[in-house]
Design an enzyme around this catalytic site. Structure first.
Site, PDB file in Angstrom:
ATOM      1  CB  SER A  65       8.434   2.320  -3.652  1.00 56.02           C
ATOM      2  OG  SER A  65       8.448   2.497  -5.040  1.00 56.02           O
ATOM      3  CE  LYS A 103       4.876   2.597  -2.965  1.00 57.44           C
ATOM      4  NZ  LYS A 103       3.817   1.724  -3.242  1.00 57.44           N
ATOM      5  CG  HIS A 145       6.654   6.735  -4.966  1.00 58.22           C
ATOM      6  ND1 HIS A 145       6.048   5.646  -5.557  1.00 58.22           N
ATOM      7  CD2 HIS A 145       7.955   6.670  -5.328  1.00 58.22           C
ATOM      8  CE1 HIS A 145       6.945   4.967  -6.247  1.00 58.22           C
ATOM      9  NE2 HIS A 145       8.114   5.566  -6.114  1.00 58.22           N
ATOM     10  CG  ASN A 146       2.369   4.317  -5.692  1.00 62.40           C
ATOM     11  OD1 ASN A 146       3.547   4.388  -5.367  1.00 62.40           O
ATOM     12  ND2 ASN A 146       1.670   3.212  -5.555  1.00 62.40           N
ATOM     13  CD  GLU A 159       4.843   3.801 -10.071  1.00 59.52           C
ATOM     14  OE1 GLU A 159       5.348   3.805  -8.933  1.00 59.52           O
ATOM     15  OE2 GLU A 159       4.206   2.844 -10.514  1.00 59.52           O
TER      16      GLU A 159
HETATM   17  P1  NBP Z   1      -1.496  -9.172  -2.857  1.00 58.44           P
HETATM   18  O1  NBP Z   1      -1.832  -7.746  -2.731  1.00 58.44           O
HETATM   19  O2  NBP Z   1      -1.939  -9.915  -4.075  1.00 58.44           O
HETATM   20  O3  NBP Z   1      -2.056  -9.943  -1.563  1.00 58.44           O
HETATM   21  C1  NBP Z   1      -1.913 -11.323  -1.450  1.00 58.44           C
HETATM   22  C2  NBP Z   1      -1.612 -11.697  -0.019  1.00 58.44           C
HETATM   23  O4  NBP Z   1      -2.639 -11.215   0.857  1.00 58.44           O
HETATM   24  C3  NBP Z   1      -1.582 -13.210   0.163  1.00 58.44           C
HETATM   25  O5  NBP Z   1      -0.574 -13.529   1.075  1.00 58.44           O
HETATM   26  C4  NBP Z   1      -2.955 -13.507   0.711  1.00 58.44           C
HETATM   27  O6  NBP Z   1      -3.053 -14.677   1.440  1.00 58.44           O
HETATM   28  C5  NBP Z   1      -3.128 -12.327   1.623  1.00 58.44           C
HETATM   29  N1  NBP Z   1      -4.518 -12.147   2.079  1.00 58.44           N
HETATM   30  C6  NBP Z   1      -5.611 -11.814   1.397  1.00 58.44           C
HETATM   31 BR1  NBP Z   1      -5.697 -11.567  -0.412  1.00 58.44          BR
HETATM   32  N2  NBP Z   1      -6.697 -11.716   2.159  1.00 58.44           N
HETATM   33  C7  NBP Z   1      -6.263 -12.006   3.388  1.00 58.44           C
HETATM   34  C8  NBP Z   1      -6.920 -12.077   4.633  1.00 58.44           C
HETATM   35  N3  NBP Z   1      -8.209 -11.786   4.739  1.00 58.44           N
HETATM   36  N4  NBP Z   1      -6.185 -12.428   5.711  1.00 58.44           N
HETATM   37  C9  NBP Z   1      -4.875 -12.678   5.582  1.00 58.44           C
HETATM   38  N5  NBP Z   1      -4.198 -12.621   4.415  1.00 58.44           N
HETATM   39  C10 NBP Z   1      -4.888 -12.286   3.350  1.00 58.44           C
HETATM   40  O7  NBP Z   1       0.091  -9.410  -2.685  1.00 58.44           O
HETATM   41  P2  NBP Z   1       1.332  -8.552  -3.212  1.00 58.44           P
HETATM   42  O8  NBP Z   1       1.191  -8.150  -4.632  1.00 58.44           O
HETATM   43  O9  NBP Z   1       2.526  -9.313  -2.775  1.00 58.44           O
HETATM   44  O10 NBP Z   1       1.249  -7.210  -2.353  1.00 58.44           O
HETATM   45  C11 NBP Z   1       1.293  -7.207  -0.937  1.00 58.44           C
HETATM   46  C12 NBP Z   1       1.085  -5.791  -0.455  1.00 58.44           C
HETATM   47  O11 NBP Z   1       2.168  -4.973  -0.948  1.00 58.44           O
HETATM   48  C13 NBP Z   1      -0.188  -5.153  -0.961  1.00 58.44           C
HETATM   49  O12 NBP Z   1      -0.720  -4.308   0.015  1.00 58.44           O
HETATM   50  C14 NBP Z   1       0.266  -4.342  -2.150  1.00 58.44           C
HETATM   51  O13 NBP Z   1      -0.588  -3.239  -2.400  1.00 58.44           O
HETATM   52  C15 NBP Z   1       1.638  -3.874  -1.683  1.00 58.44           C
HETATM   53  N6  NBP Z   1       2.588  -3.562  -2.733  1.00 58.44           N
HETATM   54  C16 NBP Z   1       2.643  -4.322  -3.858  1.00 58.44           C
HETATM   55  C17 NBP Z   1       3.566  -4.018  -4.851  1.00 58.44           C
HETATM   56  C18 NBP Z   1       3.677  -4.886  -6.072  1.00 58.44           C
HETATM   57  O14 NBP Z   1       4.459  -4.518  -6.977  1.00 58.44           O
HETATM   58  N7  NBP Z   1       2.975  -6.013  -6.150  1.00 58.44           N
HETATM   59  C19 NBP Z   1       4.442  -2.948  -4.673  1.00 58.44           C
HETATM   60  C20 NBP Z   1       4.386  -2.203  -3.499  1.00 58.44           C
HETATM   61  C21 NBP Z   1       3.448  -2.515  -2.536  1.00 58.44           C
HETATM   62  P3  NBP Z   1      -3.568 -16.044   0.745  1.00 58.44           P
HETATM   63  O15 NBP Z   1      -2.362 -16.613   0.059  1.00 58.44           O
HETATM   64  O16 NBP Z   1      -4.006 -16.862   1.887  1.00 58.44           O
HETATM   65  O17 NBP Z   1      -4.659 -15.687  -0.211  1.00 58.44           O
END
Ligand code: NBP
Length: 502
Positions: free
Chosen positions: A135, A207, A210-211, A214
């Site tokens: 988080s 988590k 938590h959300n 939130e």
């Molecule tokens: P995203 O949730 O937008 O995911 C993008 C990533 O997933 C890229 O690296 C993409 O690769 C990869 N990906 C996808 Br889409 N499909 C794939 C597949 N079939 N095989 C392998 N890789 C694949 O990224 P994020 O916002 O950085 O979040 C990452 C994780 O963290 C998520 O689960 C999210 O829920 C969680 N999270 C996010 C936040 C936040 O604030 N953003 C906070 C806490 C947790 P590519 O580049 O090749 O498309």
């Protein structure tokens, strides 16, 4: 041949993955990184080389086989890919290269039941799987997130040093997050915002809750803002000052702090408060919705949390609301002149509602631990939310204290501190909800939290009539107040009107 140099690996280089990788590197670990689309990895490595002090510890790979080979055994591989199918696809792609004892850590927002399934599958194959809630968004990932890991204790012991290093640190005395980390220079000392949560899906469940919390925390703040704006006629700057003041005392939290900042921010295009230029529709998906749905499934009255999800759904019906505003009428809004009195009352309504919301979240986790055979430490969970995450707040220390006083606490509202706060604030809370209703201003979260408080403290509720109705139309039976629990009766409502025990 690839040399084995990396302490840990990470797959998924979108916002979260890049920032967490840099956080890990800043703590002196060498990290191997991989992304499905190699362009993203190349761009990241190029960025690191130019701007990041720890760039020599971040090594990019285009081949998954080389990536895996570069990691010291037992391998620790963090996944930060889109939750759901992408996680399964990534695990499947990794499996041929893994060796017994290797550990996959899923830092995505996975559904906890998926984590349970993945942990079972991988442990049968001889690998460990840790589901870790992460988080704090982008900044948290970069300079110290709140981390909620679960899996086997053996796997956690392997990951623990890194997770403790990269987690947000709070001051052991004040409980406040220690600020000041910059690229290459992480915070030293302090209490890390991570702890072992439990087995399999426990971390992702916590988590998720938590959300959910939130969602309601944000909705409650929005309702306080809306009342000050509409009933007290306050402008954004004045409201920003109120939130800043609230941030000095019991309500002190990240969300209150950023609200003060937001309300003082001007629109660069018009010079008017930016908040007035932002369209009033919000989406809802994933974890907030899962929390509400799971509360329904487990039969736990997390109505305020669910209300926060519904409030977003209602906001999203913008066009319908605009049309309905021309058709459906409410009372005229009467401005209140005694600002000081009502600001205090709104503060009390916010604080009391917040207590109820957290009570619901913790009650939900208490029920889930029975369902999934986890042993959750609620005091510790509140502690690790004190820093790094969006709901970080002074209030969380009070929750830790409450569970320290009574680890078997049935409901947070029953703790002395929270009970006293509810008793002290409830008159104002009631007046705020009543005033909002009289003026036709929606305060679904304040109202439903109050209904929860009143329902929970009622020795009797009208479900006796409900049971009679159910028995009347469906012979669903009822228990009696004057007989032991577990004895069920049915009345022949349309026939001889005699009662029989079933
Ligand atoms: P995203 O949730 O937008 O995911 C993008 C990533 O997933 C890229 O690296 C993409 O690769 C990869 N990906 C996808 Br889409 N499909 C794939 C597949 N079939 N095989 C392998 N890789 C694949 O990224 P994020 O916002 O950085 O979040 C990452 C994780 O963290 C998520 O689960 C999210 O829920 C969680 N999270 C996010 C936040 C936040 O604030 N953003 C906070 C806490 C947790 P590519 O580049 O090749 O498309």
């Amino acid at each position: 041949m690839t040399s084995t140099v990396a302490d840990i690996g990470l797959i998924g280089l979108a916002v979260m993955g890049q920032n967490l990788a840099l956080n890990i590197a800043d703590h002196g670990y060498t990290i191997a990184v991989f992304n499905r689309n190699p362009d993203r990895m190349r761009q990241f490595i190029a960025h690191c080389a130019q701007h990041e002090p720890s760039s020599e510890r971040v090594i990019g790979f285009e081949s998954l086989a080389d990536f895996v080979k570069a990691i010291k055994r037992p391998r620790k591989i963090v996944l930060l890919v889109k939750a759901g199918e992408a996680t399964d696809a990534t695990i499947d792609a990794l499996l041929p290269y893994l060796e017994r004892g290797d550990i996959i850590i899923d830092g995505g927002n996975a559904l906890w039941t998926d984590t349970i399934r993945r942990e079972k599958r991988l442990s049968e194959l001889g690998f460990a799987f840790i589901g870790s809630g992460v988080s704090g968004g982008e900044t948290g990932a970069r300079f110290g997130p709140s981390l909620m890991p679960s899996g086997t204790l053996e796997a956690w012991k392997q990951l623990e040093p890194i997770w403790r290093d990269i987690a947000c640190k709070v001051d052991p005395v004040t409980g406040k997050p220690i600020e000041g980390a910059v690229p290459g220079k992480p915070v030293q000392g302090g209490v890390p915002c991570t702890a072992y949560i439990g087995t399999n899906g426990a971390g992702h469940y916590v988590k998720m809750v938590h959300n959910g919390i939130e969602y309601i925390d944000m909705q409650l703040i929005c309702e306080a803002y809306w009342l000050m704006k509409n009933l007290l006629g306050m402008n954004a700057e004045e409201m920003g000052d109120v939130f800043a003041l609230w941030n000095e005392a019991e309500l002190s939290s990240f969300l209150i702090e950023i609200t003060a900042d937001i309300l003082r921010q001007k629109d660069p295009e018009t010079g008017a408060p930016i908040v007035d230029s932002i369209l009033d529709t919000a989406g809802q998906k994933g974890t907030g919705q899962w929390t509400a749905a799971n509360a329904l499934a487990l039969g736990i009255p997390a109505n305020a949390i669910a209300e926060a999800v519904f409030a977003r759904s209602l906001s999203a019906l913008k066009e319908e609301r605009v049309a309905a505003s021309q058709v459906l009428q409410g009372p005229p809004i009467r401005l209140e002149s005694d600002r000081a009195k009502w600001i205090q009352a709104i503060r009390d309504a916010l604080y009391c509602s917040k207590i109820c919301a957290y009570a619901q979240g913790f009650q939900l986790m208490a029920e889930a631990q029975k369902e999934y055979d986890w042993t959750l430490d609620f005091g510790s969970i509140a502690q690790i939310w004190r820093g790094g995450c969006i709901i970080r707040a002074r209030f969380l220390q009070k929750i830790t204290d409450a569970y320290a006083r009574d680890p078997g606490l049935k409901n947070l509202m029953l703790d002395d501190y929270f009970r006293d706060a509810l008793h002290k604030g409830q008159q104002n809370w009631r007046e705020v909800v009543a005033l909002a209703a009289r003026n036709g201003i929606p305060v679904p979260a304040f109202g439903s939290a109050l209904a929860y408080f009143d329902g929970y403290r009622s020795a009797r509720l009208p479900a006796n009539l409900l049971q009679a109705q159910r028995d009347y139309f469906g012979a669903h039976t009822y228990e009696r107040v004057d007989r032991p629990r577990g004895q069920f009766f049915h009345l022949d409502w349309s026939g001889d009107r005699r009662q029989s025990m079933t």
